[in-house]
Design an enzyme around this catalytic site. Structure first.
Site, mmCIF file in Angstrom:
data_model
loop_
_atom_site.group_PDB
_atom_site.id
_atom_site.type_symbol
_atom_site.label_atom_id
_atom_site.label_comp_id
_atom_site.label_asym_id
_atom_site.label_seq_id
_atom_site.Cartn_x
_atom_site.Cartn_y
_atom_site.Cartn_z
ATOM 1 N N GLY A 1 13.804 0.278 4.184
ATOM 2 C CA GLY A 1 13.297 0.034 5.220
ATOM 3 C C GLY A 1 13.389 -1.451 5.829
ATOM 4 O O GLY A 1 14.302 -2.067 5.735
ATOM 5 N N GLN A 2 12.634 -1.642 7.100
ATOM 6 C CA GLN A 2 12.736 -2.808 7.934
ATOM 7 C C GLN A 2 12.903 -4.191 7.008
ATOM 8 O O GLN A 2 13.751 -4.995 7.328
ATOM 9 C CB GLN A 2 11.710 -2.908 8.918
ATOM 10 N N LEU A 3 12.003 -4.493 6.200
ATOM 11 C CA LEU A 3 11.861 -5.437 5.291
ATOM 12 C C LEU A 3 12.828 -5.356 4.111
ATOM 13 O O LEU A 3 13.475 -6.333 3.868
ATOM 14 C CB LEU A 3 10.468 -5.841 4.849
ATOM 15 N N ASP B 1 15.752 3.552 -2.816
ATOM 16 C CA ASP B 1 15.114 4.012 -1.624
ATOM 17 C C ASP B 1 15.039 5.611 -1.956
ATOM 18 O O ASP B 1 16.043 6.041 -2.761
ATOM 19 C CB ASP B 1 15.660 4.023 -0.412
ATOM 20 N N ASP C 1 12.478 7.682 -6.448
ATOM 21 C CA ASP C 1 11.194 7.898 -5.466
ATOM 22 C C ASP C 1 10.200 7.697 -6.559
ATOM 23 O O ASP C 1 9.756 8.155 -7.683
ATOM 24 C CB ASP C 1 11.147 9.697 -5.609
ATOM 25 N N TYR D 1 -3.710 3.555 6.716
ATOM 26 C CA TYR D 1 -2.921 2.479 6.327
ATOM 27 C C TYR D 1 -3.689 1.260 5.598
ATOM 28 O O TYR D 1 -3.294 0.558 4.548
ATOM 29 C CB TYR D 1 -1.949 2.269 7.179
ATOM 30 N N LYS E 1 -4.146 -0.243 2.090
ATOM 31 C CA LYS E 1 -3.717 -1.665 1.833
ATOM 32 C C LYS E 1 -5.078 -2.498 1.038
ATOM 33 O O LYS E 1 -4.682 -3.110 0.167
ATOM 34 C CB LYS E 1 -3.250 -2.415 2.891
HETATM 35 C C1 AKB Z 1 2.116 -1.831 11.406
HETATM 36 O O1 AKB Z 1 2.248 -2.165 12.558
HETATM 37 O O2 AKB Z 1 1.693 -0.974 10.960
HETATM 38 C C2 AKB Z 1 2.675 -2.931 10.403
HETATM 39 C C3 AKB Z 1 1.828 -3.799 9.955
HETATM 40 C C4 AKB Z 1 1.468 -4.763 10.944
HETATM 41 O O3 AKB Z 1 1.304 -3.854 8.695
HETATM 42 N N1 AKB Z 1 3.807 -3.715 11.223
#
Ligand code: AKB
Length: 316
Positions: free
Chosen positions: A13-15, A36, A53, A143, A147
């Site tokens: 991923g990006q990070l 990954d 996975d 999301y 989190k």
């Molecule tokens: C998103 O935009 O979903 C992420 C974040 C802020 O966690 N980049």
């Protein structure tokens, strides 16, 4: 010196790809295994890489045991915008993946675990300016809900099982080496690519939408600094607020215009506007600065200069 064997989950991923390089520099390439669910691209092909996975618990446990893993960086997640389109899968990956990793940490006595949280843990009733470390948290996306729940799980595993798990609430992360996928802050990456390629960008957020953001080099530095800090300095076992800059689409566009005078931005807000509107505009990261010395190095001007210079040199 103690032996370290580092597992990075979700390294594609990006990070992940940039953090993996940061870990190579600290621990040596031979001591880092990037994994990954997809085949590696770009720089990741230059180090140890395996398909893994995190949702397949037995495979994860076998992998950790076979490779004598001592630290885990678990980055695999569905981000905010994609999560709204497939909420059940976002919950499944974001929660079950984390719990598999935390259980593995207990089972195999893993030294340290890193797991990223996000500004998405905050919601419409959170104070929007200089959002404190401890405040109202009413996330409005799956999301963000995952989190926030993940933060509680991390603290619980630390308190109940002594797992040394550490976490940061990342703002939007901006880099030019790997593109993000499925986030609300992705515009701040896409805009640079489109500015170079087409000299125009149609933004999916309104011009005055302020959001906390961070250049990738600072995000990698924050992560490595947090993980290197002595355990007794880590006072927050849910996740730390961290901050470096905050800007709107209009401001980043004005900054780009200083380097590309004929760059033009237009605005067509979509469903991501409501997500952005539910998030903080800026973050108070006093606890991270005080506990383990967090100090960002990039502001919007310096970041824009560096990204455009690098993108120019790769397209020339
Ligand atoms: C998103 O935009 O979903 C992420 C974040 C802020 O966690 N980049």
């Amino acid at each position: 010196m103690k032996r370290n064997k580092i597992l990075v989950i979700g390294a594609g991923g990006q990070l992940g790809s940039e953090l993996t390089q940061g870990l190579w520099n600290v621990y040596g390439k031979e001591n880092v295994i990037a994994t990954d669910v997809k085949e590696p691209q770009g720089i990741l092909t230059e180090g140890n890489f395996e398909i893994l996975d995190v949702l397949k618990q037995k495979n994860l446990f076998d992998f950790i045991q076979k490779n004598n893993i001592t630290q885990i960086y678990h980055l695999a997640a569905v981000l905010s915008a994609t999560g709204e389109k497939n909420p059940k899968f976002a919950w499944h990956l974001n929660m079950d993946g984390l719990i598999h990793v935390l259980d593995a940490a207990v089972e195999f006595k893993i030294d340290k675990v890193y797991w990223p949280s996000s500004i998405a843990v905050f919601g419409p009733n959170t104070p929007k300016v200089n959002t404190p470390q401890d405040t109202v948290m009413d996330p409005a996306t799956i999301y963000g809900i995952s989190k926030l729940a993940g933060e509680r799980w991390c603290e619980w595993y630390h308190n109940k099982h002594g797992v040394d798990v550490r976490s940061l609430r990342y703002p939007g992360l901006i880099g030019y080496k790997t593109k993000p996928g499925g986030g609300t802050t992705d515009y701040a990456v896409d805009i640079y690519f489109k500015a170079i390629a087409e000299k125009k960008y149609d933004c999916f957020l309104k011009p005055d939408t302020f959001l906390p953001m961070m250049y990738m080099d600072d995000a990698v530095k924050a992560t490595l600094d947090l993980m290197e800090a002595p355990a007794e300095k880590i006072k927050v076992r849910s996740s730390y607020n961290i901050s470096s800059m905050s800007f709107s689409p209009e401001e980043i566009a004005n900054n780009i215009t200083k380097h590309i005078p004929d760059f033009k931005i237009s605005y067509t807000p979509d469903f991501r506007q409501a997500i952005a509107d539910s998030w903080p505009k800026s973050i108070d990261d006093t606890a991270a600065r005080k506990d383990w010395g967090w100090q960002p190095q990039f502001d919007l001007q310096r970041m824009t200069k560096e990204i455009l210079a690098n993108l120019h040199s790769t397209t020339e």
